[in-house]
Write an enzyme that holds these catalytic residues in place. Structure first.
Site, PDB file in Angstrom:
ATOM      1  N   PHE A  11       4.557   8.927   5.633  1.00  0.00           N
ATOM      2  CA  PHE A  11       3.953   8.919   6.977  1.00  0.00           C
ATOM      3  C   PHE A  11       2.434   8.911   6.823  1.00  0.00           C
ATOM      4  O   PHE A  11       1.709   9.700   7.410  1.00  0.00           O
ATOM      5  CB  PHE A  11       4.452  10.139   7.772  1.00  0.00           C
ATOM      6  CG  PHE A  11       4.356   9.973   9.273  1.00  0.00           C
ATOM      7  CD1 PHE A  11       4.761   8.794   9.893  1.00  0.00           C
ATOM      8  CD2 PHE A  11       3.856  11.008  10.059  1.00  0.00           C
ATOM      9  CE1 PHE A  11       4.672   8.657  11.282  1.00  0.00           C
ATOM     10  CE2 PHE A  11       3.769  10.876  11.441  1.00  0.00           C
ATOM     11  CZ  PHE A  11       4.176   9.695  12.047  1.00  0.00           C
ATOM     12  N   THR A  97       5.586   4.460   0.699  1.00  0.00           N
ATOM     13  CA  THR A  97       5.063   5.618  -0.033  1.00  0.00           C
ATOM     14  C   THR A  97       4.170   5.120  -1.160  1.00  0.00           C
ATOM     15  O   THR A  97       3.911   3.923  -1.300  1.00  0.00           O
ATOM     16  CB  THR A  97       6.207   6.443  -0.660  1.00  0.00           C
ATOM     17  OG1 THR A  97       6.882   5.633  -1.635  1.00  0.00           O
ATOM     18  CG2 THR A  97       7.200   6.916   0.378  1.00  0.00           C
ATOM     19  N   GLU A 210     -10.392   1.366  -3.155  1.00  0.00           N
ATOM     20  CA  GLU A 210      -9.808   2.682  -3.364  1.00  0.00           C
ATOM     21  C   GLU A 210     -10.898   3.633  -3.859  1.00  0.00           C
ATOM     22  O   GLU A 210     -11.939   3.198  -4.348  1.00  0.00           O
ATOM     23  CB  GLU A 210      -8.711   2.599  -4.439  1.00  0.00           C
ATOM     24  CG  GLU A 210      -7.669   1.517  -4.216  1.00  0.00           C
ATOM     25  CD  GLU A 210      -6.863   1.734  -2.942  1.00  0.00           C
ATOM     26  OE1 GLU A 210      -6.542   2.893  -2.631  1.00  0.00           O
ATOM     27  OE2 GLU A 210      -6.595   0.746  -2.251  1.00  0.00           O
ATOM     28  N   LYS A 225       0.720  -8.864  -7.570  1.00  0.00           N
ATOM     29  CA  LYS A 225       0.924  -9.861  -6.508  1.00  0.00           C
ATOM     30  C   LYS A 225       1.228 -11.238  -7.097  1.00  0.00           C
ATOM     31  O   LYS A 225       2.054 -11.991  -6.567  1.00  0.00           O
ATOM     32  CB  LYS A 225      -0.316  -9.912  -5.603  1.00  0.00           C
ATOM     33  CG  LYS A 225      -0.526  -8.600  -4.824  1.00  0.00           C
ATOM     34  CD  LYS A 225      -1.897  -8.538  -4.161  1.00  0.00           C
ATOM     35  CE  LYS A 225      -2.065  -7.261  -3.354  1.00  0.00           C
ATOM     36  NZ  LYS A 225      -3.446  -7.015  -2.923  1.00  0.00           N
ATOM     37  N   GLY A 323      -5.420  -3.371   5.416  1.00  0.00           N
ATOM     38  CA  GLY A 323      -5.611  -2.787   6.752  1.00  0.00           C
ATOM     39  C   GLY A 323      -4.320  -2.172   7.244  1.00  0.00           C
ATOM     40  O   GLY A 323      -3.234  -2.695   7.004  1.00  0.00           O
TER      41      GLY A 323
HETATM   42  N1  HSE Z   1      -6.886  -2.556  -2.207  1.00  0.00           N
HETATM   43  C1  HSE Z   1      -6.342  -3.854  -1.867  1.00  0.00           C
HETATM   44  C2  HSE Z   1      -7.470  -4.847  -1.623  1.00  0.00           C
HETATM   45  C3  HSE Z   1      -5.495  -3.826  -0.626  1.00  0.00           C
HETATM   46  O1  HSE Z   1      -8.645  -4.487  -1.701  1.00  0.00           O
HETATM   47  O2  HSE Z   1      -7.167  -6.004  -1.371  1.00  0.00           O
HETATM   48  C4  HSE Z   1      -4.024  -3.541  -0.849  1.00  0.00           C
HETATM   49  O3  HSE Z   1      -3.375  -4.471  -1.674  1.00  0.00           O
END
Ligand code: HSE
Length: 348
Positions: A11, A97, A210, A225, A323
């Site tokens: 959450f 999570t 981050e 990805k 986002g």
């Molecule tokens: N921290 C990633 C970015 C977003 O800056 O694109 C989540 O994948």
């Protein structure tokens, strides 16, 4: 009208944004032919809450951080993830999570428990998809449910489903993308004269990077990805560790200025490409793109993917790659896919 019961696992920002969207406009999905009801929430900080008749989302959204579901009907201070996922009256488990990029935990266990007990899963987590995508999709099929993960790449901007559903009949030979908003923002600010460190600090202040931006700048976020895109769209069977990865930490202000003087732009490019022998090779590396490249003009924290196709040439999609609300939209698009799955199975 069909009502889908949801269990929100985690959450934090994304699932709170989804809960807010449902609470603000419960009829948002009426035109799609279904309603959503949240019957369970689990979270490391709040604990767990199960209410089969539906949780009052406005109430739980107003609970301050540091409070607990203990004391509410069906509430506990213990997250009880396994019990809630397996036993709650949810049709769809919404998994958002933390996930380790090394073993995919704890998210991958949540997904296995859900699929193994016949519940659909929608998730924005890259780890389970990049590491165990094929196994989990098989597990879903064997249990008569579906595993959906559009938000694992480019958050709310649909690329996986778009390529699978709308690019039918085209032969894809390569996928190239700007898949990390933070590194693209940082490289753009360096073009404006900022040092790498100052550009990172700015990206952190804006909430893109981050607190520890290593995964953003070092390429490990993009590596997951790219593995997903290679496996999903080019039929590869790559593990993230097989994606050769170099981040942007080695790009200096001089490199950026020199490229600009020659009309080029440094970008962190994730790429998967099918060789002439059919093998798919994947990489993440900084590339100085010439201005005519379809990804050269992608600025700021925006993401983009360019598909190399036989009939259309390069087909490029750009949009937000991060986002809270944008990522929550990915969950909605996954829930729509679940509804379509149910309709095809004649269960709705
Ligand atoms: N921290 C990633 C970015 C977003 O800056 O694109 C989540 O994948």
């Amino acid at each position: 009208m069909k009502t889908y019961n949801l269990a929100l696992i985690g959450f934090g920002g994304v699932n709170r944004a989804l809960a807010q969207l449902i609470a603000d406009d419960p009829s948002r999905f009426a035109a799609l032919g279904f309603e959503l009801r949240v019957v369970a929430i689990t979270d490391l900080a709040f604990g767990s809450l199960v209410q089969g008749g539906g949780i009052n989302l406005a109430d739980v959204l107003s609970m301050p951080r540091g409070s607990s579901f203990e004391g509410l009907a069906g509430g506990s201070s213990d997250p009880r993830n396994e019990q809630v996922i397996k036993d709650s009256p949810a049709d769809i488990i919404v998994e958002a999570t933390f996930t380790s990029p090394v073993d995919g935990e704890p998210a991958v266990s949540h997904v296995r428990w859900a699929l193994g007990t016949g519940k659909h899963v929608v998730t924005t987590n890259k780890g389970p998809v990049a590491l165990f995508g094929r196994e989990l999709t098989d597990l879903a099929r064997r249990n008569g449910v579906t595993f959906e993960y559009e938000g694992a790449v480019m958050s709310g901007t649909p690329v996986i489903r778009l390529a699978k559903k709308l690019l039918g009949g085209l032969e894809l030979s390569a996928v190239q993308g700007i898949l990390n908003g933070t590194s693209n923002y940082v490289l753009g600010r360096m073009e404006n004269g900022l040092t790498l460190d100052k550009a990172i600090a700015e990206a952190q202040a804006l909430g893109y990077a981050e607190a520890d931006p290593t995964a953003d700048l070092g390429g490990s976020d993009v590596r997951l990805k790219v593995a997903i895109l290679a496996n999903e769209l080019l039929g590869a069977n790559l593990q993230p560790t097989e994606v050769e990865t170099t981040g942007i930490q080695g790009i200096s202000s001089d490199d950026v200025a020199d490229a600009l003087a020659h009309g080029k732009h440094w970008k962190l490019i994730g790429e998967a490409r099918r060789d002439s022998d059919g093998r798919v090779a994947a990489s993440v590396r900084p590339v100085a793109l010439t201005a005519d490249h379809p990804l050269a003009g992608i600025t700021g924290a925006t993401n983009a993917v360019s598909f190399s196709t036989d009939l259309l040439g390069a087909y490029t999609v750009s949009g937000p790659g991060a986002g809270r609300v944008e990522t929550a939209y990915a969950l909605i698009s996954d829930i729509i896919a679940v509804d379509q799955f149910e309709k095809v199975a004649n269960r709705v």
